[in-house]
Design an enzyme around this catalytic site. Structure first.
Site, PDB file in Angstrom:
ATOM      1  N   CYS A 114       0.811  -1.226   0.000  1.00  0.00           N
ATOM      2  CA  CYS A 114       0.000   0.000   0.000  1.00  0.00           C
ATOM      3  C   CYS A 114       0.846   1.279   0.000  1.00  0.00           C
ATOM      4  CB  CYS A 114      -0.980   0.007   1.166  1.00  0.00           C
ATOM      5  SG  CYS A 114      -2.156  -1.351   1.083  1.00  0.00           S
ATOM      6  N   HIS A 253      -2.873   7.212   2.070  1.00  0.00           N
ATOM      7  CA  HIS A 253      -3.385   5.918   1.620  1.00  0.00           C
ATOM      8  C   HIS A 253      -4.754   5.666   2.253  1.00  0.00           C
ATOM      9  CE1 HIS A 253      -4.017   1.814   0.829  1.00  0.00           C
ATOM     10  NE2 HIS A 253      -3.778   1.418   2.066  1.00  0.00           N
ATOM     11  N   ASN A 283     -10.193   0.235  -0.132  1.00  0.00           N
ATOM     12  CA  ASN A 283      -8.730   0.270  -0.062  1.00  0.00           C
ATOM     13  C   ASN A 283      -8.189  -0.379  -1.342  1.00  0.00           C
ATOM     14  OD1 ASN A 283      -6.025  -0.324   0.351  1.00  0.00           O
ATOM     15  ND2 ASN A 283      -6.289  -0.939   2.485  1.00  0.00           N
TER      16      ASN A 283
HETATM   17  O1  UT7 Z   1      -3.687  -0.896   3.640  1.00  0.00           O
HETATM   18  C1  UT7 Z   1      -3.332  -1.534   4.836  1.00  0.00           C
HETATM   19  C2  UT7 Z   1      -4.227  -2.724   4.910  1.00  0.00           C
HETATM   20  N1  UT7 Z   1      -5.047  -2.940   6.032  1.00  0.00           N
HETATM   21  C3  UT7 Z   1      -5.570  -2.020   6.862  1.00  0.00           C
HETATM   22  O2  UT7 Z   1      -5.366  -0.854   6.809  1.00  0.00           O
HETATM   23  C4  UT7 Z   1      -6.473  -2.555   7.942  1.00  0.00           C
HETATM   24  C5  UT7 Z   1      -6.331  -1.815   9.246  1.00  0.00           C
HETATM   25  N2  UT7 Z   1      -7.296  -2.301  10.192  1.00  0.00           N
HETATM   26  C6  UT7 Z   1      -8.585  -1.928  10.138  1.00  0.00           C
HETATM   27  O3  UT7 Z   1      -8.985  -1.158   9.285  1.00  0.00           O
HETATM   28  C7  UT7 Z   1      -9.513  -2.486  11.201  1.00  0.00           C
HETATM   29  O4  UT7 Z   1      -8.761  -3.151  12.190  1.00  0.00           O
HETATM   30  C8  UT7 Z   1     -10.571  -3.453  10.619  1.00  0.00           C
HETATM   31  C9  UT7 Z   1     -11.560  -2.679   9.732  1.00  0.00           C
HETATM   32  C10 UT7 Z   1      -9.911  -4.542   9.799  1.00  0.00           C
HETATM   33  C11 UT7 Z   1     -11.362  -4.091  11.733  1.00  0.00           C
HETATM   34  O5  UT7 Z   1     -11.938  -3.078  12.547  1.00  0.00           O
HETATM   35  P1  UT7 Z   1     -11.765  -3.117  14.127  1.00  0.00           P
HETATM   36  O6  UT7 Z   1     -12.516  -1.975  14.667  1.00  0.00           O
HETATM   37  O7  UT7 Z   1     -10.307  -3.229  14.433  1.00  0.00           O
HETATM   38  O8  UT7 Z   1     -12.548  -4.433  14.486  1.00  0.00           O
HETATM   39  P2  UT7 Z   1     -12.047  -5.714  15.294  1.00  0.00           P
HETATM   40  O9  UT7 Z   1     -11.091  -6.497  14.475  1.00  0.00           O
HETATM   41  O10 UT7 Z   1     -11.612  -5.252  16.653  1.00  0.00           O
HETATM   42  O11 UT7 Z   1     -13.370  -6.518  15.439  1.00  0.00           O
HETATM   43  C12 UT7 Z   1     -14.463  -6.034  16.230  1.00  0.00           C
HETATM   44  C13 UT7 Z   1     -15.588  -7.023  16.163  1.00  0.00           C
HETATM   45  C14 UT7 Z   1     -15.141  -8.456  16.427  1.00  0.00           C
HETATM   46  O12 UT7 Z   1     -16.195  -9.117  17.117  1.00  0.00           O
HETATM   47  P3  UT7 Z   1     -16.132  -9.294  18.712  1.00  0.00           P
HETATM   48  O13 UT7 Z   1     -14.873 -10.068  18.981  1.00  0.00           O
HETATM   49  O14 UT7 Z   1     -16.086  -7.905  19.281  1.00  0.00           O
HETATM   50  O15 UT7 Z   1     -17.391 -10.040  19.013  1.00  0.00           O
HETATM   51  C15 UT7 Z   1     -15.010  -9.046  15.051  1.00  0.00           C
HETATM   52  O16 UT7 Z   1     -15.196 -10.440  15.019  1.00  0.00           O
HETATM   53  O17 UT7 Z   1     -16.142  -7.017  14.843  1.00  0.00           O
HETATM   54  C16 UT7 Z   1     -16.136  -8.349  14.319  1.00  0.00           C
HETATM   55  N3  UT7 Z   1     -15.956  -8.254  12.876  1.00  0.00           N
HETATM   56  C17 UT7 Z   1     -16.953  -8.060  12.025  1.00  0.00           C
HETATM   57  N4  UT7 Z   1     -18.275  -7.957  12.218  1.00  0.00           N
HETATM   58  C18 UT7 Z   1     -19.046  -7.742  11.137  1.00  0.00           C
HETATM   59  C19 UT7 Z   1     -14.783  -8.279  12.184  1.00  0.00           C
HETATM   60  N5  UT7 Z   1     -15.025  -8.110  10.877  1.00  0.00           N
HETATM   61  C20 UT7 Z   1     -16.375  -7.970  10.752  1.00  0.00           C
HETATM   62  C21 UT7 Z   1     -17.238  -7.774   9.660  1.00  0.00           C
HETATM   63  N6  UT7 Z   1     -18.557  -7.647   9.893  1.00  0.00           N
HETATM   64  N7  UT7 Z   1     -16.777  -7.639   8.394  1.00  0.00           N
END
Ligand code: UT7
Length: 332
Positions: A114, A253, A283
């Site tokens: 990225c 980005h 993204n």
């Molecule tokens: O270009 C570089 C590439 N990558 C990135 O930039 C990614 C950087 N990270 C992020 O953008 C975020 O960490 C994510 C968008 C990937 C995830 O968001 P988050 O606020 O960090 O969520 P989380 O991983 O802490 O998950 C929160 C909850 C979890 O459930 P519990 O454990 O609280 O019950 C996940 O299982 O959300 C759940 N979850 C979802 N729920 C619905 C994770 N993905 C999803 C989904 N839909 N797609």
């Protein structure tokens, strides 16, 4: 290159695949929802390339648009930022150059995921600075949706496909469009935070098909992205002798709207200076900065004379920044 000379941005092009996939469509096949995706990422929809469209195809479209914007298809080199080349071997840039009628010129890929576009700008600028080229086509293109496990709700909602490009020419350091200084970094110890374990030369095959898809530690990437982009933005401003108040547009980005806003907050940069097109593009990895520049030109939020701070973060880990004053250039 003589003192006072620089690589100057003189053309801009973008290309997105026509197929729109919105959050509701994803929610029908994954355990997710429009509300979750919008509030956690800022993404409403993304473009997904059809199976017969490859990174080379998208790069050619964006490259042709950038050459049209520059008003000339004369370039001495093509630098393609991508982590989704058509083949593991060879690189994709030579095929892009040939398809653009530029067979014979220098052409190679840069893979900083990225952060690729910022690295490719530095590379293209370096070719000009070293006297090896007068004009360079720099493209960022990725079909990152193909690296996502269709069953993984952690990655599928985030990534979209697309390509963006700029033309650089030899010019003066004090004219609009002049790039620099640059700030570039990497940290390979954290390669496993976002990785496709199989398919490369280290592990050609795997019994687990998921090893051929991207594995992402989202929260860790989130934290690194905010800290590193803010650090790099500060470093490049200091090198240029500028303050954060001197920045009119922050084009970072497009990883997650929360990452963009948290980084801006760390920098004490007002939110209205943050350029965001993630809502409709998702993204797009190496394509995201030129696509955001093109969208901001189209909607009028980026104007000639604006001082623009470009910052990126990606797998590797890699991160980096550069600066320019926006020239009188419109997307072709
Ligand atoms: O270009 C570089 C590439 N990558 C990135 O930039 C990614 C950087 N990270 C992020 O953008 C975020 O960490 C994510 C968008 C990937 C995830 O968001 P988050 O606020 O960090 O969520 P989380 O991983 O802490 O998950 C929160 C909850 C979890 O459930 P519990 O454990 O609280 O019950 C996940 O299982 O959300 C759940 N979850 C979802 N729920 C619905 C994770 N993905 C999803 C989904 N839909 N797609």
């Amino acid at each position: 290159m003589q003192k006072g000379h620089s690589a100057v941005l003189t053309g801009l092009g973008a290309w997105l695949p026509p197929r729109v996939v919105d959050n509701d469509a994803l929610s029908q096949r994954l355990d997710t929802s429009d509300e979750w995706i919008r509030t956690r990422t800022g993404i409403r929809e993304r473009r997904i390339a059809d199976p017969d469209t490859s990174t080379v195809d998208m790069a050619v479209q964006a490259g042709a648009n950038a050459l049209r914007s520059a008003g000339s298809d004369l370039v001495d080199a093509v630098v393609l930022a991508t982590s989704t080349p058509d083949y593991v071997c060879p690189a994709s840039a030579p095929q892009v150059a040939s398809a653009l009628g530029l067979s014979g010129i220098a052409a190679f890929d840069v893979n900083a995921v990225c952060t690729g576009f910022v690295y490719a700008l530095a590379t293209g600028g370096g070719l000009i600075a070293g006297g090896m080229a007068d004009r360079v086509l720099v493209i960022g293109a990725d079909v990152f949706s193909r690296l996502c496990d269709p069953a993984d709700r952690g990655t599928v909602p985030i990534f979209g496909d697309g390509a963006g490009a700029v033309v650089l020419r030899r010019g003066l350091a004090d004219e609009p469009g002049a790039l620099g200084p640059f700030d570039l970094h990497s940290e390979g110890d954290n390669a496993d935070l976002l990785i496709v374990p199989a398919g490369g030369a280290k592990q050609r095959e795997s019994d687990d098909p998921r090893d051929h898809y991207v594995t992402m530690h989202g929260q860790a990437i989130f934290r690194h992205a905010c800290a590193r982009m803010a650090e790099s933005a500060r470093a490049v401003l200091e090198r240029a002798g500028l303050e954060i108040d001197d920045v009119d547009r922050f084009v970072a980005h497009q990883a997650n709207i929360r990452i963009l806003l948290a980084t801006a907050k760390q920098l004490k940069l007002p939110e209205d200076r943050v350029v965001a097109n993630i809502g409709h593009a998702g993204n797009t990895s190496a394509a995201s900065i030129p696509l955001a520049l093109a969208d901001a030109c189209e909607d009028g939020s980026l104007q000639p004379g604006h001082r623009v701070l470009l910052t990126a973060f990606g797998a590797g880990l890699t991160w980096g920044s550069t600066l320019l004053t926006w020239p009188d250039v419109k997307p072709g």
